[in-house]
Scaffold this motif. Structure first.
Motif, PDB file in Angstrom:
ATOM      1  N   TYR A 189       0.812  -1.221   0.000  1.00 15.86           N
ATOM      2  CA  TYR A 189       0.000   0.000   0.000  1.00 15.86           C
ATOM      3  C   TYR A 189       0.846   1.272   0.000  1.00 15.86           C
ATOM      4  O   TYR A 189       0.318   2.364   0.002  1.00 15.86           O
ATOM      5  CB  TYR A 189      -0.925   0.013   1.212  1.00 15.86           C
ATOM      6  N   THR A 196      -1.326   5.248   2.837  1.00 25.69           N
ATOM      7  CA  THR A 196      -2.511   4.448   3.122  1.00 25.69           C
ATOM      8  C   THR A 196      -2.580   4.258   4.629  1.00 25.69           C
ATOM      9  O   THR A 196      -1.651   3.719   5.232  1.00 25.69           O
ATOM     10  CB  THR A 196      -2.436   3.072   2.429  1.00 25.69           C
ATOM     11  N   PHE A 208      -7.222   7.011   2.330  1.00 30.89           N
ATOM     12  CA  PHE A 208      -6.054   7.086   1.454  1.00 30.89           C
ATOM     13  C   PHE A 208      -5.671   8.556   1.308  1.00 30.89           C
ATOM     14  O   PHE A 208      -6.473   9.379   0.882  1.00 30.89           O
ATOM     15  CB  PHE A 208      -6.374   6.464   0.094  1.00 30.89           C
TER      16      PHE A 208
END
Length: 561
Positions: A189, A196, A208
């Motif tokens: 991520y 994230t 996000f």
């Protein structure tokens, strides 16, 4: 042969529109107020006394009696997102939500009419503006669980009010391939220039930040030509309703350029757009550097600037700071665009005649951009006679950098309503010292010798210019607090605030010779109000309503009683 000659007197010029009967603020130093304005087609041909104006009248002249109302030059939205304004009308508008529960309720209601698998999109939530916070919070944000419960079959993505963060449900993360989770998989991520938010087990919470949003947004279906046109038309109507006759569109891609060209060709460009090319698309920039700026002789759609997104927002803790966030130790925000590219763009702008407009909210982002501008100016000194480079927002500055705007002739484009909305919680992000010494420093910047371009950053804030005018002169929230305003020494005068929405905003787009004041020869764009916002008591400014908008010499909006 007798030849008789006669000198015919020049044909008298008649007005197509004559406006009188109220207070008319010109924002022209020669005559601050006038009794009447005469217009021929789309240009101003006379300002002055009513007696003199009567000479321009004939049987075909449209007469507008203000009946005691007030008129100013047409207002200019100095920094906004035109299509974002339109799509905000189409999607879920969360700007006024006051709790996580209200967001859940709004999504649940939309689920009732949505088809299974259909994306539900919205914008406007801001956790720091909620009246109450959910019990489960991670790094200052809510988690997706309760949202996902009401939308199991529909992917949901809700943009933060700032546009610098987004909130996804489980279905959206499943589509993005982010729901098979393990702590050792956190790197999956990570994305440069973004974050994230994950829980203690390495699972994404649904939030996000900055460029990490692309993990979700790349899976959202493309907009259609039909919805684009619908959003465009809604944005035009919203501008007219709010007295906005010109709009600085802060960062548009090639698809939007094509749309605007089509709208102009079809006669639907009823708001003047000064567009900034999005800095995310290097190919687009290089193409435009090669062909040069596009200055519309009809003054409807001009492209001569570039928008760079260099950090995030305070609300999402993405603004790039010199010192850590007061409410998140060891976190400095995000540099969302390499500073080397800022310098490269600044040099290209000077070489090819493009203005550069760089987004910067945190004090480090502002300093770094000023540094890059300065390096470019030193490298090509012969090209800096009238660059008018801007910093968009300039929200939080180190005190040492405040005078550099005037020294470098860099224009701060600041949205006063952000102070009204953000100041109550921004002190938690920055602490009292940084707030008082460097946040929303309007009067210090004005006194240093630079103009301020005002606006709302719509759809981050509603497009309502009266709210931003009120914030400019009161330094209060829209609820009228605190008494005396926040850091009252930084208040604008009403004259400064009006100028920041008219002539100074026009200057920020190289257009002060054609708009921004009620002056002979300029475009006939006017905004008319139900009361005198320049003299009414401060606590009644927000009662001011736009009752008529004149664009290009035509009435395009009239408020119904």
């Amino acid at each position: 042969m007798l030849i008789i000659s006669a000198c015919s007197s020049p044909q008298k010029e008649f007005a197509t529109m004559l406006i009188y009967g109220g207070t008319i603020y010109t924002v022209d130093d020669n005559d601050a107020t006038v009794e009447a304005v005469a217009v021929k087609n789309n240009s101003i041909i006379f300002t002055g006394s009513l007696d003199e104006a009567e000479k321009f009248k004939n049987d075909d002249t449209q007469l507008i009696d203000l009946k005691g109302k007030t008129m100013t030059p047409g207002l200019i939205e100095g920094h906004g997102h035109f299509m974002g304004l339109g799509y905000n009308e189409l999607n879920l508008d969360l700007i006024n939500t006051k709790s996580y529960q209200e967001i859940i309720d709004a999504v649940a209601k939309r689920v009732e009419t949505a088809k299974p698998g259909e994306w539900i999109l919205g914008r406007g939530w801001h956790q720091s503006k909620w009246d109450s916070l959910p019990t489960e919070m991670i790094k200052g944000f809510q988690t997706h669980n309760r949202l996902s419960e009401v939308s199991p079959n529909n992917p949901v993505y809700l943009s933060h009010a700032s546009g610098h963060a987004g909130f996804a449900n489980a279905k959206a993360m499943e589509i993005a391939g982010l729901q098979v989770l393990a702590k050792e998989g956190i790197k999956k991520y990570e994305i440069e220039g973004g974050e994230t938010i994950v829980d203690d087990f390495g699972r994404p919470t649904g939030v996000f930040n900055e460029r990490a949003q692309t993990l979700i947004t790349r899976h959202i279906p493309e907009k259609t030509p039909e919805t684009d046109i619908q959003a465009f038309d809604l944005a035009v109507k919203a501008c007219q309703k709010n007295g906005i006759t010109s709009f600085h569109d802060a960062g548009i891609p090639k698809e939007t350029i094509t749309l605007y060209e089509k709208m102009k060709l079809e006669g639907k460009m009823n708001t003047r757009i000064y567009a900034m090319l999005t800095g995310w698309d290097k190919e687009l920039l290089n193409n435009w550097y090669e062909k040069g700026v596009s200055i519309d002789p009809d003054h409807l759609f001009t492209i001569r600037s570039v928008k760079l997104n260099c950090d995030g927002a305070l609300g999402s803790r993405g603004a790039w700071l010199l010192e850590p966030y007061s409410d998140r130790p060891n976190h400095f925000g995000h540099e969302t665009l390499p500073m080397e590219f800022v310098k490269e763009t600044a040099l290209n702008g000077l070489k090819h005649g493009f203005q550069v407009c760089a987004h910067a909210i945190g004090d480090r982002a502002n300093r770094e951009i000023l540094d890059r501008y300065e390096l470019a100016f030193k490298e090509i000194p012969e090209a800096i006679t009238d660059h008018r480079y801007r910093i968009e927002h300039a929200q939080h500055l180190h005190p040492e950098d405040i005078p550099r705007f005037a020294e470098l002739k860099v224009i701060p484009a600041m949205q006063a309503v952000h102070m009204s909305s953000d100041r109550p919680w921004a002190i938690e992000r920055l602490g009292e010292k940084r707030i008082k010494e460097g946040a929303y420093m309007w009067q210090d910047l004005l006194q240093s010798g630079v103009p301020i371009v005002n606006g709302t950053d719509v759809p981050v804030e509603p497009i309502n210019p009266i709210a931003s005018f009120y914030a400019s002169v009161s330094r209060k929230t829209l609820k009228g607090t605190p008494e005396g305003g926040y850091e009252p020494e930084q208040k604008m005068t009403r004259e400064q605030a009006l100028k920041s929405y008219t002539l100074d905003a026009a200057y920020g787009a190289f257009e002060e010779d054609i708009k921004g004041s009620i002056t002979i020869g300029k475009l006939a764009d006017f905004t008319i109000y139900n009361q005198d916002l320049m003299t009414v008591e401060e606590n009644k400014i927000l009662d001011t309503k736009v009752v008529m908008t004149v664009f290009d010499g035509e009435i395009v909006y009239t408020k119904e009683d």
